[in-house]
Design an enzyme around this catalytic site. Structure first.
Site, PDB file in Angstrom:
ATOM      1  N   MET A   1     -31.716  58.634  -7.371  1.00 14.90           N
ATOM      2  CA  MET A   1     -32.730  57.967  -8.179  1.00 14.90           C
ATOM      3  C   MET A   1     -32.766  58.620  -9.562  1.00 14.90           C
ATOM      4  O   MET A   1     -33.786  58.581 -10.252  1.00 14.90           O
ATOM      5  CB  MET A   1     -34.093  58.040  -7.495  1.00 14.90           C
ATOM      6  CG  MET A   1     -34.082  57.304  -6.150  1.00 14.90           C
ATOM      7  SD  MET A   1     -35.700  56.740  -5.588  1.00 14.90           S
ATOM      8  CE  MET A   1     -36.535  58.286  -5.393  1.00 14.90           C
TER       9      MET A   1
ATOM     10  N   ALA B   1     -32.756  61.578 -12.541  1.00 13.84           N
ATOM     11  CA  ALA B   1     -33.378  62.896 -12.757  1.00 13.84           C
ATOM     12  C   ALA B   1     -32.507  63.960 -12.085  1.00 13.84           C
ATOM     13  O   ALA B   1     -32.988  64.773 -11.287  1.00 13.84           O
ATOM     14  CB  ALA B   1     -34.812  62.921 -12.222  1.00 13.84           C
TER      15      ALA B   1
ATOM     16  N   HIS C   1     -30.321  66.953 -10.779  1.00 10.80           N
ATOM     17  CA  HIS C   1     -30.381  68.416 -10.808  1.00 10.80           C
ATOM     18  C   HIS C   1     -29.173  68.938 -10.047  1.00 10.80           C
ATOM     19  O   HIS C   1     -28.353  68.153  -9.537  1.00 10.80           O
ATOM     20  CB  HIS C   1     -31.709  68.918 -10.237  1.00 10.80           C
ATOM     21  CG  HIS C   1     -32.034  68.378  -8.876  1.00 10.80           C
ATOM     22  ND1 HIS C   1     -31.316  68.710  -7.750  1.00 10.80           N
ATOM     23  CD2 HIS C   1     -32.972  67.482  -8.467  1.00 10.80           C
ATOM     24  CE1 HIS C   1     -31.814  68.077  -6.712  1.00 10.80           C
ATOM     25  NE2 HIS C   1     -32.817  67.309  -7.117  1.00 10.80           N
TER      26      HIS C   1
ATOM     27  N   GLY D   1     -28.741  69.988  -7.194  1.00  4.78           N
ATOM     28  CA  GLY D   1     -28.563  69.447  -5.839  1.00  4.78           C
ATOM     29  C   GLY D   1     -27.701  68.193  -5.844  1.00  4.78           C
ATOM     30  O   GLY D   1     -26.783  68.036  -5.035  1.00  4.78           O
ATOM     31  N   HIS D   2     -27.985  67.282  -6.800  1.00  4.22           N
ATOM     32  CA  HIS D   2     -27.173  66.058  -6.898  1.00  4.22           C
ATOM     33  C   HIS D   2     -25.729  66.407  -7.253  1.00  4.22           C
ATOM     34  O   HIS D   2     -24.792  65.793  -6.754  1.00  4.22           O
ATOM     35  CB  HIS D   2     -27.717  65.127  -7.990  1.00  4.22           C
ATOM     36  CG  HIS D   2     -29.105  64.620  -7.733  1.00  4.22           C
ATOM     37  ND1 HIS D   2     -30.193  65.052  -8.449  1.00  4.22           N
ATOM     38  CD2 HIS D   2     -29.578  63.715  -6.839  1.00  4.22           C
ATOM     39  CE1 HIS D   2     -31.283  64.428  -8.019  1.00  4.22           C
ATOM     40  NE2 HIS D   2     -30.940  63.615  -7.040  1.00  4.22           N
TER      41      HIS D   2
ATOM     42  N   LYS E   1     -32.057  68.335   2.586  1.00  4.57           N
ATOM     43  CA  LYS E   1     -33.506  68.444   2.358  1.00  4.57           C
ATOM     44  C   LYS E   1     -34.225  67.192   2.864  1.00  4.57           C
ATOM     45  O   LYS E   1     -35.322  67.257   3.377  1.00  4.57           O
ATOM     46  CB  LYS E   1     -33.821  68.643   0.872  1.00  4.57           C
ATOM     47  CG  LYS E   1     -35.316  68.785   0.619  1.00  4.57           C
ATOM     48  CD  LYS E   1     -35.625  69.179  -0.799  1.00  4.57           C
ATOM     49  CE  LYS E   1     -35.522  68.015  -1.747  1.00  4.57           C
ATOM     50  NZ  LYS E   1     -36.601  67.016  -1.577  1.00  4.57           N
TER      51      LYS E   1
ATOM     52  N   SER F   1     -36.246  66.669  -7.779  1.00  7.65           N
ATOM     53  CA  SER F   1     -36.613  66.125  -9.090  1.00  7.65           C
ATOM     54  C   SER F   1     -38.101  66.333  -9.353  1.00  7.65           C
ATOM     55  O   SER F   1     -38.544  66.403 -10.493  1.00  7.65           O
ATOM     56  CB  SER F   1     -36.285  64.636  -9.161  1.00  7.65           C
ATOM     57  OG  SER F   1     -34.933  64.451  -8.852  1.00  7.65           O
ATOM     58  N   ARG F   2     -38.877  66.449  -8.275  1.00 10.23           N
ATOM     59  CA  ARG F   2     -40.335  66.616  -8.429  1.00 10.23           C
ATOM     60  C   ARG F   2     -40.717  68.024  -8.878  1.00 10.23           C
ATOM     61  O   ARG F   2     -41.833  68.239  -9.342  1.00 10.23           O
ATOM     62  CB  ARG F   2     -41.047  66.287  -7.116  1.00 10.23           C
ATOM     63  CG  ARG F   2     -40.982  64.802  -6.775  1.00 10.23           C
ATOM     64  CD  ARG F   2     -41.786  64.478  -5.532  1.00 10.23           C
ATOM     65  NE  ARG F   2     -41.880  63.039  -5.337  1.00 10.23           N
ATOM     66  CZ  ARG F   2     -40.965  62.300  -4.722  1.00 10.23           C
ATOM     67  NH1 ARG F   2     -39.880  62.872  -4.236  1.00 10.23           N
ATOM     68  NH2 ARG F   2     -41.116  60.992  -4.593  1.00 10.23           N
TER      69      ARG F   2
HETATM   70  O1  PAF Z   1     -32.681  60.339  -1.696  1.00 11.08           O
HETATM   71  C1  PAF Z   1     -32.865  59.547  -2.646  1.00 11.08           C
HETATM   72  O2  PAF Z   1     -32.755  59.911  -3.824  1.00 11.08           O
HETATM   73  C2  PAF Z   1     -33.230  58.101  -2.360  1.00 11.08           C
HETATM   74  O3  PAF Z   1     -34.045  58.006  -1.247  1.00 11.08           O
HETATM   75  C3  PAF Z   1     -31.991  57.194  -2.206  1.00 11.08           C
HETATM   76  C4  PAF Z   1     -31.145  57.593  -1.016  1.00 11.08           C
HETATM   77  C5  PAF Z   1     -31.157  57.257  -3.488  1.00 11.08           C
HETATM   78  C6  PAF Z   1     -32.434  55.739  -2.000  1.00 11.08           C
HETATM   79  O4  PAF Z   1     -33.192  55.271  -3.079  1.00 11.08           O
END
Ligand code: PAF
Length: 283
Positions: free
Chosen positions: A28, A30, A32, A34-35, A149, A186-187
């Site tokens: 989604m 934002a 960081h 982790g992504h 997580k 992200s929060r």
């Molecule tokens: O984990 C997330 O960021 C969301 O739940 C996802 C899997 C992208 C679905 O919107």
């Protein structure tokens, strides 16, 4: 790297890449570290890496949370490119939910209805299941990458892909943590310095449970008490500390098998989740 905004353009971009493997990292935005860990795993495993960036309104059960969710697309696209993403899919709401949209993918049972499903409401996992189904059908990846997580999200998606025979491998990467142990989210950007310090009670509580299990305590209630002692020091608004089966999310009264310990709490206005898996050996 290219950025596409429609399913048709995504499919066209991937058509000539279908000879090799495709990895999808749904996000989604934002972004960081982790992504980026997920992207690196996808990069190592696949010929083509697709990242989706879409703040999915259907999975937010609080309007304030949706409104406050950080939207940083320009920065995200630059980070994605640097990390080796080939295609960013960044649709708008109308592309994902056009007028007349009337379909919901809904996983039922403990896996979707307890903990996050109970706290955030049914619509949360319905929204996740629906959007991830759409993303999987749009990209048709060989593998999709998620962080540990979001353990319940992963369990819901495992149920969904098994039940619907979706031909995709779900790859779960370990929770990415800052040096102080806080799970990256992200929060976290919304936490004040004081809230951030108090939020550390969450990973510390998980560590206390892990240590207690390693010392031979098996009773979930006794282990939960250890967690509560540590969480009290953070003065945070606890939503749950739960001991559940990592696949079904049924409660585990005695830790005699791998058990997910999941915590959700609000620190100020920010809701955080974290978890760890312990087993009879305490690890
Ligand atoms: O984990 C997330 O960021 C969301 O739940 C996802 C899997 C992208 C679905 O919107």
């Amino acid at each position: 790297m290219i950025v596409v905004r429609t399913v048709a353009d995504l499919r066209a971009a991937l058509r000539e890449r279908r000879g090799g493997s495709i990895g999808l990292v749904p996000t989604m935005g934002a972004l960081h570290e982790g992504h980026l860990t997920l992207v690196r795993a996808a990069r190592a495993d696949n010929d083509t890496v697709v990242m989706s960036i879409f703040v999915n309104p259907a999975q937010f059960t609080e309007q304030a949370d949706l409104a406050a969710y950080p939207r940083t697309e320009e920065r995200d696209v630059a980070l994605a490119e640097e990390a080796g993403v080939d295609v960013v899919f960044a649709p708008d709401g109308g592309e994902m939910y056009p007028d007349g949209f009337s379909t919901t993918v809904s996983v039922t049972g403990s896996v979707a209805e307890t903990l996050e499903g109970a706290q955030r409401g049914r619509a949360h996992f319905d929204g996740v299941a629906t959007v991830v189904t759409k993303l999987l059908l749009a990209a048709l990846p060989d593998a999709a990458y998620f962080g540990a997580k979001d353990a319940q999200q992963v369990a819901v998606l495992r149920r969904l892909t098994a039940d619907l025979n979706v031909p995709v491998e779900l790859v779960v990467c370990p929770t990415s943590r800052d040096d102080d142990g806080l799970a990256r989210s992200s929060r976290n950007a919304r936490l004040s310095p004081d809230e951030r310090a108090r939020a550390l009670a969450i990973p510390r509580a998980l560590q206390a449970v892990t240590d207690a299990a390693a010392s031979g305590i098996r009773d979930s209630r006794a282990l939960r008490d250890r967690a509560l002692d540590v969480l009290a020091q953070g003065m945070i608004a606890l939503e749950y500390v739960a001991f559940v089966d990592p696949e079904t999310f049924e409660p585990v009264p005695q830790v005699d098998r791998p058990t997910l310990v999941a915590i959700a709490a609000r620190v100020g206005a920010t809701r955080l989740i974290d978890n760890t898996v312990i087993d009879a050996g305490g690890s």
